[in-house]
Design a protein around this motif. Sequence first.
Motif, mmCIF file in Angstrom:
data_model
loop_
_atom_site.group_PDB
_atom_site.id
_atom_site.type_symbol
_atom_site.label_atom_id
_atom_site.label_comp_id
_atom_site.label_asym_id
_atom_site.label_seq_id
_atom_site.Cartn_x
_atom_site.Cartn_y
_atom_site.Cartn_z
ATOM 1 N N LEU A 13 -78.127 30.344 -90.484
ATOM 2 C CA LEU A 13 -79.570 30.161 -91.034
ATOM 3 C C LEU A 13 -80.000 31.482 -90.783
ATOM 4 O O LEU A 13 -80.894 31.758 -91.670
ATOM 5 C CB LEU A 13 -80.207 29.080 -90.419
ATOM 6 C CG LEU A 13 -80.036 27.603 -90.358
ATOM 7 C CD1 LEU A 13 -80.803 26.895 -90.195
ATOM 8 C CD2 LEU A 13 -79.780 27.306 -92.227
ATOM 9 N N GLY A 14 -79.431 32.447 -90.069
ATOM 10 C CA GLY A 14 -79.895 33.662 -89.639
ATOM 11 C C GLY A 14 -79.676 34.915 -91.121
ATOM 12 O O GLY A 14 -79.743 35.073 -91.371
ATOM 13 N N LEU A 15 -78.290 34.527 -91.054
ATOM 14 C CA LEU A 15 -77.853 34.757 -92.460
ATOM 15 C C LEU A 15 -78.272 34.743 -93.793
ATOM 16 O O LEU A 15 -78.370 35.370 -94.658
ATOM 17 C CB LEU A 15 -76.043 34.524 -92.365
ATOM 18 C CG LEU A 15 -75.571 35.459 -93.434
ATOM 19 C CD1 LEU A 15 -75.015 36.883 -93.477
ATOM 20 C CD2 LEU A 15 -74.216 35.094 -93.513
ATOM 21 N N GLY A 62 -85.132 41.354 -90.634
ATOM 22 C CA GLY A 62 -84.934 41.986 -89.070
ATOM 23 C C GLY A 62 -84.676 40.678 -88.609
ATOM 24 O O GLY A 62 -84.007 40.511 -87.874
ATOM 25 N N ILE A 63 -85.682 40.095 -88.963
ATOM 26 C CA ILE A 63 -85.584 38.362 -88.139
ATOM 27 C C ILE A 63 -84.443 37.269 -88.208
ATOM 28 O O ILE A 63 -84.207 36.566 -87.636
ATOM 29 C CB ILE A 63 -87.290 37.950 -88.861
ATOM 30 C CG1 ILE A 63 -88.309 38.190 -88.203
ATOM 31 C CG2 ILE A 63 -87.116 36.068 -88.426
ATOM 32 C CD1 ILE A 63 -89.616 37.704 -88.716
ATOM 33 N N GLY A 64 -83.864 37.962 -89.999
ATOM 34 C CA GLY A 64 -82.670 37.073 -89.705
ATOM 35 C C GLY A 64 -81.960 37.874 -88.515
ATOM 36 O O GLY A 64 -80.279 37.014 -87.802
ATOM 37 N N ALA A 94 -88.654 31.840 -85.716
ATOM 38 C CA ALA A 94 -88.969 31.473 -87.065
ATOM 39 C C ALA A 94 -90.125 31.037 -87.646
ATOM 40 O O ALA A 94 -90.556 30.342 -89.009
ATOM 41 C CB ALA A 94 -88.094 30.058 -87.123
ATOM 42 N N LEU A 95 -91.260 30.621 -86.354
ATOM 43 C CA LEU A 95 -92.722 30.809 -87.318
ATOM 44 C C LEU A 95 -92.802 31.971 -87.422
ATOM 45 O O LEU A 95 -93.751 32.163 -88.258
ATOM 46 C CB LEU A 95 -93.589 30.117 -85.462
ATOM 47 C CG LEU A 95 -93.170 29.072 -85.216
ATOM 48 C CD1 LEU A 95 -94.286 28.371 -84.192
ATOM 49 C CD2 LEU A 95 -93.737 28.047 -86.652
ATOM 50 N N LEU A 125 -88.642 27.208 -96.273
ATOM 51 C CA LEU A 125 -87.323 26.131 -96.233
ATOM 52 C C LEU A 125 -86.966 26.710 -95.264
ATOM 53 O O LEU A 125 -86.469 25.406 -94.593
ATOM 54 C CB LEU A 125 -87.480 26.008 -97.715
ATOM 55 C CG LEU A 125 -85.672 24.573 -97.538
ATOM 56 C CD1 LEU A 125 -86.057 23.242 -97.127
ATOM 57 C CD2 LEU A 125 -84.865 24.898 -98.474
ATOM 58 N N LEU A 126 -86.659 27.362 -95.656
ATOM 59 C CA LEU A 126 -85.486 28.522 -93.667
ATOM 60 C C LEU A 126 -86.502 27.993 -92.569
ATOM 61 O O LEU A 126 -85.389 27.481 -91.390
ATOM 62 C CB LEU A 126 -85.255 29.393 -94.285
ATOM 63 C CG LEU A 126 -83.666 29.491 -95.449
ATOM 64 C CD1 LEU A 126 -83.423 30.802 -95.685
ATOM 65 C CD2 LEU A 126 -82.526 28.859 -95.023
#
Length: 147
Positions: A13-15, A62-64, A94-95, A125-126
């Motif tokens: 999900l990070g990718l 960056g967040i991913g 995620a928030l 959605l992610l």
Amino acid sequence: MNRVIISLVFIVLGLLVILVPTYLLPVCAPMEVISPVVNVQTPAHVTVKYMKCHWTGQAEMGIGAVIMALGLLMLLSRSASVRLGLSLSIICVALLAAAIPTVLIGVCPGEMMPCHMGTLPALLLLSGLLVAIALINVLYLSRSHRQ
């Protein structure tokens, strides 16, 4: 077994958070702005203008990467307490991933722009999936930690 599966889910999900604004549902391309020619001796000057969705995409990459790193740390950790803390931190990140395209930076105001139609819903959605899965993992780990 739960540790491996949930860690791999967070890494994937990070990718996806990285790939959505760059390749899968990319944000708007930069625009070239050409300054007018004042006289014959002064050539036209070309500059690049980035829409705000470009900066949203940069922040989301960056967040991913942070989500992937937290998933990797979860994979390497055997302590349920540490994995619980990592899951709580994934909820917070995620928030933040949801807040960047909606509140903090935003996307283009035009509703027909690719970032507004594709990137924004995909990132929301992610983010929702990340929060839901991390919350389920927090409940699972807190119950197993009590027993």
